[in-house]
Write a protein that holds these residues in place. Structure first.
Motif, PDB file in Angstrom:
ATOM      1  N   SER A 195       0.848  -1.195   0.000  1.00  0.00           N
ATOM      2  CA  SER A 195       0.000   0.000   0.000  1.00  0.00           C
ATOM      3  C   SER A 195       0.880   1.239   0.000  1.00  0.00           C
ATOM      4  CB  SER A 195      -0.884   0.017   1.258  1.00  0.00           C
ATOM      5  OG  SER A 195      -1.514   1.265   1.408  1.00  0.00           O
ATOM      6  N   THR A 196       0.445   2.265  -0.709  1.00  0.00           N
ATOM      7  CA  THR A 196       1.087   3.582  -0.589  1.00  0.00           C
ATOM      8  C   THR A 196       0.098   4.551   0.048  1.00  0.00           C
ATOM      9  OG1 THR A 196       2.477   3.191  -2.516  1.00  0.00           O
ATOM     10  CG2 THR A 196       2.138   5.494  -1.884  1.00  0.00           C
TER      11      THR A 196
ATOM     12  N   THR B 229      -3.132   4.272   1.289  1.00  0.00           N
ATOM     13  CA  THR B 229      -3.900   3.957   2.505  1.00  0.00           C
ATOM     14  C   THR B 229      -2.991   3.958   3.732  1.00  0.00           C
ATOM     15  OG1 THR B 229      -5.240   2.553   1.074  1.00  0.00           O
ATOM     16  CG2 THR B 229      -5.572   2.317   3.448  1.00  0.00           C
TER      17      THR B 229
ATOM     18  N   ARG C  40      -4.668  -4.321   6.625  1.00  0.00           N
ATOM     19  CA  ARG C  40      -4.818  -4.683   5.208  1.00  0.00           C
ATOM     20  C   ARG C  40      -4.339  -6.110   5.078  1.00  0.00           C
ATOM     21  NH1 ARG C  40      -3.526  -1.469  -0.234  1.00  0.00           N
ATOM     22  NH2 ARG C  40      -5.399  -0.456   0.551  1.00  0.00           N
TER      23      ARG C  40
ATOM     24  N   HIS D 203     -13.172  -2.186   1.098  1.00  0.00           N
ATOM     25  CA  HIS D 203     -12.173  -1.148   1.389  1.00  0.00           C
ATOM     26  C   HIS D 203     -12.986   0.081   1.819  1.00  0.00           C
ATOM     27  CE1 HIS D 203      -8.640   1.198   1.392  1.00  0.00           C
ATOM     28  NE2 HIS D 203      -8.183   0.983   0.172  1.00  0.00           N
TER      29      HIS D 203
ATOM     30  N   PRO E 108      -9.082   5.063  -7.516  1.00  0.00           N
ATOM     31  CA  PRO E 108      -8.513   4.895  -6.172  1.00  0.00           C
ATOM     32  C   PRO E 108      -6.992   4.813  -6.167  1.00  0.00           C
ATOM     33  CG  PRO E 108      -9.461   2.825  -6.952  1.00  0.00           C
ATOM     34  CD  PRO E 108      -9.835   3.884  -7.957  1.00  0.00           C
TER      35      PRO E 108
END
Ligand code: CP
Length: 319
Positions: free
Chosen positions: A56-57, A59, A108, A136, A263
């Motif tokens: 993830s970046t 979130t 996550r 999500h 997203p």
């Protein structure tokens, strides 16, 4: 008073319309305090462990910003370099982080239902940061905030979700949140990427973007999630781009005041072209900014509801 009942955010499906409106209103109210650097320290004394078992970046970093801005402490965790590589389970990992001082978790995970499972085991606040193909929810909330900012109230607005719907937890959460806010949600994508199960949901389904783009107030593009495909679902990415990607020609079909969301991460040249990212209707960077506000609202509501309600009342925001 807020209607926000649980010290969790596990799915958009479990959220009532009143809870969604409460979270969006808290996020919007926090905006000025963030801009003026006068944010209430609602998470002071609280440590939140970020349990990210998938990459993830946006979130992960926006949760981190949200925790810090509210005066909380971040406990970092990632699978690489941790004892998960030696076989330690999710629950054992979380219990150890609890012993080290964690008061809540963002999670996550690649398994659908992992957040519900963890909450059942640890009985501490758990915020779902994406679980498999399931949900999500904070992404859907930040999308709703961005759409309301751009379009006004969503009741009656037409929103198209275009792309790899079947594998998208974002699509599932967005259908829930946007429908509860009164939007009319449509889906479009290759037949192999729009599960027939969606025919039982309150959505309209289209095969070709050209049929539906001209009447839409907003389009949410989704990434082609090759990592979740067991086998090839389309002949090639270039064919996906040709038939379903948003490009300069399809941009001309959209209303002049429509909103374009994605997203992230984007596959340039597949679900959209650089022209789309540069188009004035693109709200993709605004989504990322709004992600911090929404995650601040969610963390405060899940971890410190009473403090949050007192602060809202003190500032005269409470209705
Ligand atoms: N939208 C989103 O979930 O992006 P990340 O995977 O970078 O967190």
């Amino acid at each position: 008073m807020s209607g926000f009942k649980n010290p969790t955010l596990l799915s958009a499906a479990e959220l009532q319309e009143s809870e969604i409106r409460f979270l969006l209103s808290v996020a919007e109210n926090l905006r000025t305090f963030v801009e003026n650097d006068t944010i209430p320290p609602l998470l002071k004394g609280f440590t939140i462990a970020q349990l990210f078992f998938e990459n993830s970046t946006r979130t992960r970093l926006s949760f981190e910003q949200a925790i810090r801005k509210l005066g909380g402490q971040v406990m970092h965790f990632s699978t690489s370099g941790s004892s998960v590589a030696k076989g330690e389970s999710l629950v054992d990992t979380a219990l150890n982080l609890k012993a080290l001082g964690a008061n809540a978790f963002t999670l996550r995970h690649g398994a659908s239902g992992a957040s519900q499972f963890l909450f059942n085991q640890v009985k501490l606040p758990v915020i779902n940061a994406g679980d498999g193909q399931n949900e999500h929810p904070t992404q859907a909330l930040l999308d709703a905030l961005t759409l309301e900012e751009t379009l006004g109230p969503l009741n009656g607005k037409k929103v198209l979700i275009l792309g790899d719907i079947t594998h998208s937890r974002v699509a599932r959460s967005n259908i829930q949140v946007l429908s509860k806010l009164g939007a009319q949600v449509s889906l479009c994508g290759p037949g192999s990427m729009v599960s027939p199960l969606y025919r039982n949901w309150k959505v309209r389904i289209f095969d070709r973007p050209e049929e539906v783009l001209p009447s839409m107030d907003a389009v949410i593009l989704l990434r082609v999630q090759k990592e979740r495909h067991g086998q090839s679902l389309i002949p090639s990415l270039s064919e996906y781009a040709r038939f379903w990607g948003l490009n300069s020609d399809r941009l001309k079909l959209l209303k002049p005041d429509a909103a374009i969301l994605h997203p992230g991460p984007v596959n340039r040249g597949v679900e959209l072209t650089t022209a789309v990212l540069k188009d004035s209707r693109s709200q993709i960077e605004r989504q990322v900014e709004n992600g911090v506000l929404v995650r601040m609202a969610v963390l405060a509501a899940a971890c410190r509801l009473e403090l949050l309600e007192n602060w809202l009342q003190k500032e005269g925001f409470y209705v």
